[in-house]
Write a protein that holds these residues in place. Sequence first.
Motif, PDB file in Angstrom:
ATOM      1  N   MET A   1       0.846  -1.205   0.000  1.00 16.62           N
ATOM      2  CA  MET A   1       0.000   0.000   0.000  1.00 16.62           C
ATOM      3  C   MET A   1       0.882   1.256   0.000  1.00 16.62           C
ATOM      4  SD  MET A   1      -3.231  -0.588  -0.066  1.00 16.62           S
ATOM      5  CE  MET A   1      -4.202   0.634   0.785  1.00 16.62           C
ATOM      6  N   MET A   2       0.404   2.244  -0.681  1.00 16.89           N
ATOM      7  CA  MET A   2       1.131   3.510  -0.716  1.00 16.89           C
ATOM      8  C   MET A   2       0.874   4.294   0.569  1.00 16.89           C
ATOM      9  SD  MET A   2       0.763   6.483  -3.537  1.00 16.89           S
ATOM     10  CE  MET A   2       1.623   5.502  -4.742  1.00 16.89           C
ATOM     11  N   LYS A   3       1.921   4.880   1.103  1.00 10.10           N
ATOM     12  CA  LYS A   3       1.762   5.735   2.278  1.00 10.10           C
ATOM     13  C   LYS A   3       1.338   7.126   1.807  1.00 10.10           C
ATOM     14  CE  LYS A   3       3.411   4.288   6.539  1.00 10.10           C
ATOM     15  NZ  LYS A   3       2.483   3.193   6.666  1.00 10.10           N
ATOM     16  N   LEU A   4       0.091   7.477   2.101  1.00  8.90           N
ATOM     17  CA  LEU A   4      -0.422   8.757   1.615  1.00  8.90           C
ATOM     18  C   LEU A   4       0.345   9.930   2.208  1.00  8.90           C
ATOM     19  CD1 LEU A   4      -2.526   9.928  -0.281  1.00  8.90           C
ATOM     20  CD2 LEU A   4      -4.123  10.050   1.622  1.00  8.90           C
TER      21      LEU A   4
ATOM     22  N   ILE B   1     -11.406  13.363  -7.276  1.00 10.14           N
ATOM     23  CA  ILE B   1     -10.594  12.836  -6.167  1.00 10.14           C
ATOM     24  C   ILE B   1      -9.145  12.637  -6.622  1.00 10.14           C
ATOM     25  CG2 ILE B   1     -10.224  10.800  -4.699  1.00 10.14           C
ATOM     26  CD1 ILE B   1     -13.294  10.584  -4.476  1.00 10.14           C
ATOM     27  N   ASN B   2      -8.968  12.045  -7.791  1.00 11.55           N
ATOM     28  CA  ASN B   2      -7.604  11.775  -8.273  1.00 11.55           C
ATOM     29  C   ASN B   2      -6.803  13.053  -8.519  1.00 11.55           C
ATOM     30  OD1 ASN B   2      -8.136   9.076  -8.108  1.00 11.55           O
ATOM     31  ND2 ASN B   2      -8.139   8.684 -10.304  1.00 11.55           N
ATOM     32  N   THR B   3      -7.472  14.115  -8.997  1.00  9.17           N
ATOM     33  CA  THR B   3      -6.740  15.349  -9.294  1.00  9.17           C
ATOM     34  C   THR B   3      -6.314  16.096  -8.039  1.00  9.17           C
ATOM     35  OG1 THR B   3      -8.828  16.523  -9.596  1.00  9.17           O
ATOM     36  CG2 THR B   3      -7.704  15.787 -11.598  1.00  9.17           C
ATOM     37  N   THR B   4      -6.705  15.620  -6.868  1.00  8.73           N
ATOM     38  CA  THR B   4      -6.183  16.200  -5.621  1.00  8.73           C
ATOM     39  C   THR B   4      -4.661  16.100  -5.591  1.00  8.73           C
ATOM     40  OG1 THR B   4      -8.185  15.366  -4.540  1.00  8.73           O
ATOM     41  CG2 THR B   4      -6.473  16.171  -3.089  1.00  8.73           C
ATOM     42  N   THR B   5      -4.107  15.146  -6.330  1.00 10.63           N
ATOM     43  CA  THR B   5      -2.648  14.956  -6.339  1.00 10.63           C
ATOM     44  C   THR B   5      -1.945  15.846  -7.364  1.00 10.63           C
ATOM     45  OG1 THR B   5      -2.825  13.193  -8.002  1.00 10.63           O
ATOM     46  CG2 THR B   5      -2.905  12.515  -5.677  1.00 10.63           C
ATOM     47  N   SER B   6      -2.711  16.511  -8.240  1.00  9.69           N
ATOM     48  CA  SER B   6      -2.087  17.317  -9.298  1.00  9.69           C
ATOM     49  C   SER B   6      -1.611  18.660  -8.757  1.00  9.69           C
ATOM     50  CB  SER B   6      -3.084  17.582 -10.428  1.00  9.69           C
ATOM     51  OG  SER B   6      -3.462  16.379 -11.029  1.00  9.69           O
ATOM     52  N   ILE B   7      -0.524  19.146  -9.302  1.00  7.99           N
ATOM     53  CA  ILE B   7      -0.014  20.470  -8.945  1.00  7.99           C
ATOM     54  C   ILE B   7      -0.148  21.337 -10.193  1.00  7.99           C
ATOM     55  CG2 ILE B   7       2.034  21.790  -8.261  1.00  7.99           C
ATOM     56  CD1 ILE B   7       2.930  19.141  -6.786  1.00  7.99           C
ATOM     57  N   VAL B   8      -1.034  22.329 -10.112  1.00  2.23           N
ATOM     58  CA  VAL B   8      -1.321  23.131 -11.312  1.00  2.23           C
ATOM     59  C   VAL B   8      -0.535  24.432 -11.280  1.00  2.23           C
ATOM     60  CG1 VAL B   8      -3.637  22.142 -11.573  1.00  2.23           C
ATOM     61  CG2 VAL B   8      -3.353  24.247 -10.244  1.00  2.23           C
TER      62      VAL B   8
ATOM     63  N   LEU C   1      -7.038   8.076  -1.049  1.00  2.00           N
ATOM     64  CA  LEU C   1      -7.550   9.451  -1.126  1.00  2.00           C
ATOM     65  C   LEU C   1      -9.005   9.499  -0.661  1.00  2.00           C
ATOM     66  CD1 LEU C   1      -6.052  10.388  -4.619  1.00  2.00           C
ATOM     67  CD2 LEU C   1      -5.347  11.384  -2.429  1.00  2.00           C
ATOM     68  N   LEU C   2      -9.807   8.529  -1.118  1.00  2.00           N
ATOM     69  CA  LEU C   2     -11.212   8.480  -0.719  1.00  2.00           C
ATOM     70  C   LEU C   2     -11.342   8.259   0.783  1.00  2.00           C
ATOM     71  CD1 LEU C   2     -14.276   8.334  -1.327  1.00  2.00           C
ATOM     72  CD2 LEU C   2     -13.971   5.888  -1.765  1.00  2.00           C
ATOM     73  N   ARG C   3     -10.573   7.321   1.320  1.00  2.00           N
ATOM     74  CA  ARG C   3     -10.663   7.032   2.759  1.00  2.00           C
ATOM     75  C   ARG C   3     -10.213   8.237   3.592  1.00  2.00           C
ATOM     76  NH1 ARG C   3     -11.567   2.048   4.425  1.00  2.00           N
ATOM     77  NH2 ARG C   3     -10.238   2.215   6.265  1.00  2.00           N
ATOM     78  N   SER C   4      -9.294   9.009   3.062  1.00  2.00           N
ATOM     79  CA  SER C   4      -8.892  10.239   3.739  1.00  2.00           C
ATOM     80  C   SER C   4     -10.048  11.236   3.765  1.00  2.00           C
ATOM     81  CB  SER C   4      -7.696  10.859   3.015  1.00  2.00           C
ATOM     82  OG  SER C   4      -6.621  10.992   3.900  1.00  2.00           O
ATOM     83  N   LEU C   5     -10.712  11.383   2.625  1.00  2.00           N
ATOM     84  CA  LEU C   5     -11.887  12.265   2.548  1.00  2.00           C
ATOM     85  C   LEU C   5     -12.975  11.824   3.523  1.00  2.00           C
ATOM     86  CD1 LEU C   5     -12.455  12.745  -1.302  1.00  2.00           C
ATOM     87  CD2 LEU C   5     -11.902  14.542   0.330  1.00  2.00           C
ATOM     88  N   GLU C   6     -13.120  10.522   3.668  1.00  2.00           N
ATOM     89  CA  GLU C   6     -14.160   9.987   4.558  1.00  2.00           C
ATOM     90  C   GLU C   6     -13.733  10.033   6.026  1.00  2.00           C
ATOM     91  OE1 GLU C   6     -16.377   6.621   1.849  1.00  2.00           O
ATOM     92  OE2 GLU C   6     -14.415   6.095   2.632  1.00  2.00           O
ATOM     93  N   GLY C   7     -12.459  10.368   6.261  1.00  2.00           N
ATOM     94  CA  GLY C   7     -11.963  10.420   7.634  1.00  2.00           C
ATOM     95  C   GLY C   7     -11.709   9.050   8.237  1.00  2.00           C
ATOM     96  N   LYS C   8     -11.443   8.055   7.380  1.00  2.68           N
ATOM     97  CA  LYS C   8     -11.216   6.685   7.879  1.00  2.68           C
ATOM     98  C   LYS C   8      -9.737   6.369   8.047  1.00  2.68           C
ATOM     99  CE  LYS C   8     -15.259   4.719   5.516  1.00  2.68           C
ATOM    100  NZ  LYS C   8     -15.652   3.926   4.341  1.00  2.68           N
ATOM    101  N   SER C   9      -8.862   7.206   7.501  1.00  5.71           N
ATOM    102  CA  SER C   9      -7.425   6.923   7.539  1.00  5.71           C
ATOM    103  C   SER C   9      -6.773   7.673   8.689  1.00  5.71           C
ATOM    104  CB  SER C   9      -6.756   7.393   6.241  1.00  5.71           C
ATOM    105  OG  SER C   9      -7.417   6.844   5.142  1.00  5.71           O
ATOM    106  N   THR C  10      -5.514   7.347   8.937  1.00  3.15           N
ATOM    107  CA  THR C  10      -4.719   8.156   9.855  1.00  3.15           C
ATOM    108  C   THR C  10      -4.708   9.571   9.326  1.00  3.15           C
ATOM    109  OG1 THR C  10      -3.300   6.230  10.069  1.00  3.15           O
ATOM    110  CG2 THR C  10      -2.487   8.284  11.026  1.00  3.15           C
TER     111      THR C  10
END
Length: 358
Positions: free
Chosen positions: A1-4, A96-103, A217-226
């Motif tokens: 798993m990737m460490k967010l 959700i995926n574009t949260t990682t983009s730097i514009v 990313l989704l689980r972070s939005l849902e507040g389920k992750s660290t």
Amino acid sequence: MMKLQLLYNEYLNIKFNRGLPSVRTNCLEYYLLEDNSAQLLFADRKNESFTEWVYELQPRDPNYTVNPDWKPMLSTIFKHLDVYDELILYYLLFTINTTTSIVKINPFNAMNDFMKNYCFFQLAQLTDTSRLNDKQRHQLRDFFFFFFLYTHPVNEETLYSFSFSGQDLVHTKTNINMEHYFSIFHDYYIENLDKHRDKLSLAPHEINASKNLTMELLRSLEGKSTKLTMPPEKGLEAVIQLINDVDYLIHIYSENKTTLFGIMRDFLSDNRSTPYRDHCFSTLLQNYVSYILYFEFDEINDLVDYFKGTPLWCGMIINKIFTDAIFIRKIMKQNHIDITEYKNVIEFFDQEARRIYL
């Protein structure tokens, strides 16, 4: 798993030009483009990005057809899904995926970019905040999620299509759980890769890496992750502690609000500007808006009273509060607050704040 958190640190490192050594996470890594934007690319193929691989998979838009005569790709699994819903779920995935983009930042997108990033970070914090009651937490979660979508920006339909059921984000009309849907979506393409070779150049392990990141990313939005944290920087310890620990912010404010104002004053008196320092200060000020003024707008009078002896600083803080984001505008609208009744506040408004609010 990737460490967010590692990926988030890298995102901030590049976005704010912090100059720290780069970190490769899994099979995805940031690639800096000539215009100062950056995309997360699949490490083994520099021509395919994490956000763009789903471009080719965008469903046909049924809004341009009188009677759409096709079915959603996953209709056998999600029986209540129609072709209009399918497109909305695709838009959410892309958002959700574009949260990682730097514009590349310009005057027209700066506020939206800050607000989307801010809301993502706050949604990742909320579950751990014990000094808010359930009702307050849910109010703020809906508030942040609304602006997360609004500032992407998504169309009107997508903006109002989702809600929380407990901690799960669901498509309100069909009650489809988004975690479940996105999982099946990625698995479908892994299992049916040959069928979609005309649209897909990724290998199964790359689609799987993409799935894992989308889920995080989704689980972070849902507040389920660290919860995510802002990485440390010398001289910013007090500001970053307040950003990373909302409970502590609420606590020191309730004990003695001048402690918070003093930290703001210390930041301004240490007159060094770097993009990351400025971002952290903007975040702290919007936390004051979100966790203090959201529930008691009149607290702004105490802020002005504290800083009015240093009008330059007072103006700087007030204008950042009102023009870095429009959270405060929504709060005033929700509570039927007329800012013109706060003469002590608007006397510090600059031209931009006056244009937006007066």
